[in-house]
Write an enzyme that holds these catalytic residues in place. Sequence first.
Site, PDB file in Angstrom:
ATOM      1  N   HIS A 196       0.874  -1.200   0.000  1.00 37.46           N
ATOM      2  CA  HIS A 196       0.000   0.000   0.000  1.00 37.46           C
ATOM      3  C   HIS A 196       0.895   1.229   0.000  1.00 37.46           C
ATOM      4  CE1 HIS A 196      -3.806   2.141   1.620  1.00 37.46           C
ATOM      5  NE2 HIS A 196      -2.918   3.080   1.338  1.00 37.46           N
ATOM      6  N   HIS A 225       1.593   5.384  -1.630  1.00 36.52           N
ATOM      7  CA  HIS A 225       1.223   6.582  -2.402  1.00 36.52           C
ATOM      8  C   HIS A 225       2.494   7.181  -2.990  1.00 36.52           C
ATOM      9  CE1 HIS A 225      -2.867   6.656  -0.708  1.00 36.52           C
ATOM     10  NE2 HIS A 225      -2.283   6.143   0.361  1.00 36.52           N
ATOM     11  N   LYS A 264      -9.169  -0.166  -5.897  1.00 36.41           N
ATOM     12  CA  LYS A 264      -9.175   0.452  -4.568  1.00 36.41           C
ATOM     13  C   LYS A 264     -10.478   1.191  -4.334  1.00 36.41           C
ATOM     14  CE  LYS A 264      -7.671   1.898  -0.643  1.00 36.41           C
ATOM     15  NZ  LYS A 264      -6.646   2.891  -0.386  1.00 36.41           N
ATOM     16  N   HIS A 309     -10.384   1.178   1.799  1.00 40.15           N
ATOM     17  CA  HIS A 309     -10.148   2.097   2.928  1.00 40.15           C
ATOM     18  C   HIS A 309     -11.403   1.998   3.787  1.00 40.15           C
ATOM     19  CE1 HIS A 309      -8.629   5.898   4.905  1.00 40.15           C
ATOM     20  NE2 HIS A 309      -9.853   5.750   5.397  1.00 40.15           N
ATOM     21  N   HIS A 325      -4.613  -0.752   5.684  1.00 35.46           N
ATOM     22  CA  HIS A 325      -4.089  -0.038   6.855  1.00 35.46           C
ATOM     23  C   HIS A 325      -4.981  -0.154   8.094  1.00 35.46           C
ATOM     24  CE1 HIS A 325      -6.856   2.923   5.315  1.00 35.46           C
ATOM     25  NE2 HIS A 325      -6.021   3.500   4.487  1.00 35.46           N
ATOM     26  N   ASP A 333       1.521   2.493   3.523  1.00 34.66           N
ATOM     27  CA  ASP A 333       0.654   3.676   3.398  1.00 34.66           C
ATOM     28  C   ASP A 333       1.506   4.943   3.489  1.00 34.66           C
ATOM     29  OD1 ASP A 333      -1.636   5.177   3.022  1.00 34.66           O
ATOM     30  OD2 ASP A 333      -2.227   5.128   5.130  1.00 34.66           O
TER      31      ASP A 333
HETATM   32  C1  NCD Z   1      -3.507   8.922   2.334  1.00 34.01           C
HETATM   33  C2  NCD Z   1      -3.032   9.983   1.340  1.00 34.01           C
HETATM   34  O1  NCD Z   1      -2.491  10.994   1.771  1.00 34.01           O
HETATM   35  O2  NCD Z   1      -3.220   9.784   0.141  1.00 34.01           O
HETATM   36  N1  NCD Z   1      -3.530   9.504   3.642  1.00 34.01           N
HETATM   37  C3  NCD Z   1      -3.566   8.849   4.826  1.00 34.01           C
HETATM   38  O3  NCD Z   1      -3.664   9.512   5.854  1.00 34.01           O
HETATM   39  N2  NCD Z   1      -3.475   7.539   4.912  1.00 34.01           N
HETATM   40  C4  NCD Z   1      -4.837   8.388   1.911  1.00 34.01           C
HETATM   41  C5  NCD Z   1      -5.237   7.069   2.538  1.00 34.01           C
HETATM   42  O4  NCD Z   1      -4.526   6.082   2.413  1.00 34.01           O
HETATM   43  O5  NCD Z   1      -6.284   7.005   3.171  1.00 34.01           O
HETATM   44 ZN    ZN Z   2      -3.152   5.035   1.727  1.00 40.11          ZN
HETATM   45 ZN    ZN Z   3      -6.647   4.946   3.103  1.00 38.30          ZN
END
Ligand code: NCD
Ligand code: ZN
Ligand code: ZN
Length: 353
Positions: free
Chosen positions: A13, A15, A113, A152, A186, A258
């Site tokens: 996971h 970003h 997702k 999520h 997460h 995450d």
């Molecule tokens: C994530 C993001 O910033 O894209 N933020 C987070 O707090 N986890 C989004 C997500 O995974 O929910």
């Molecule tokens: Zn995330």
């Molecule tokens: Zn998330």
Amino acid sequence: MKTHSLLMPLDMHLHLRDGEMLQNVAKLTSYTFSGAVIMPNLVPPVKTKEQVLAYKERIMSACGMEIQEDEFDEIFEEEGLSGGDFEPLMTIFYDNYDEDYLDDIRDEIFGIKLYPAGITTNSEGGVASFDVETMRPTLEAMARMDIPLLVHGETDGFVMDREAEFMSVYELLAMNFPDLKIVMEHITTKAAVDMLDKYPNLYATITVQHLLITLDEVAGGMLQPHLFCKPIAKRPEDREALLNVALNAHPKVMFGSDSAPHPQHAKESCGCAAGVFTAPIALQVLCELFDKHGRLDNLQSFVSDNAQSIYGICPEFKEVTLVEQPFKVPAKYGEVVPMYAGETIGWSIEDVL
Ligand code: NCD
Ligand code: ZN
Ligand code: ZN
């Protein structure tokens, strides 16, 4: 000095964002991980085949792997090597897609997702109400095509109860779509951990920060914006439950960082963006934590083997050796402040093969 090697670490996971941010953060993951599941919450969200393919190209290029994938494979085959360095496992943003749409995009994606509408960063176009019959055609087609659903899982209730409240949605989905692989992303609560053994088609990812901190570290003293994420860190008993399954290599639990980079000004501001940036420290911190609990031998399952079995994947070869040697975490990577910025952690990366 104590060392520990990990084979083919996977971040299930992640970003990576886009543009300048992507350029800044991509290599921090591709250096030590064999692959990562890439979240689609860009603006606009990644939904079409064209968007997925183009985004994957931009990721490969940011990782320094500019060659087209097929050429890449040929080159490696000629040299008798097994493949590239890092594989972005692409996802698209959930919508009630029809079967033809899924059929066409199936080979380009790893999963889909699902975000509840408005619940986290860039999720405005997510699902507004979880009506099983509305979602049935899409979810049944996904099950038939073996496309996992990554979720999520939070309601819009009281912030500490959001994940626990969402358990009824997971149950509804798990019962109605027994052939659909559903990953609770997460997870932060004992309630979610308890769900794992209730339904054979439910799995989970866990971040580094949720194994380490509770709400106390976020807001118990001076407010710590760089530890603020969604779902927010919970109670000590929740962290215990998460630690217990991770340290004991529960086969349905995978590491998903995450890691969610936001520029410093978006974190240290009135209206702090949610997301903890852990990409550059995740493996070191996990090594330290598993070692502290005498469970280093179970780290391989958590950071790779479980994901390989759950998803049936065979990652690019990589061997990462960590050493019990202090590492001073940089204050910033570009514009982004990592978890433990400026602090010293106990383990470092020694070598990557
Ligand atoms: C994530 C993001 O910033 O894209 N933020 C987070 O707090 N986890 C989004 C997500 O995974 O929910
Ligand atoms: Zn995330
Ligand atoms: Zn998330």
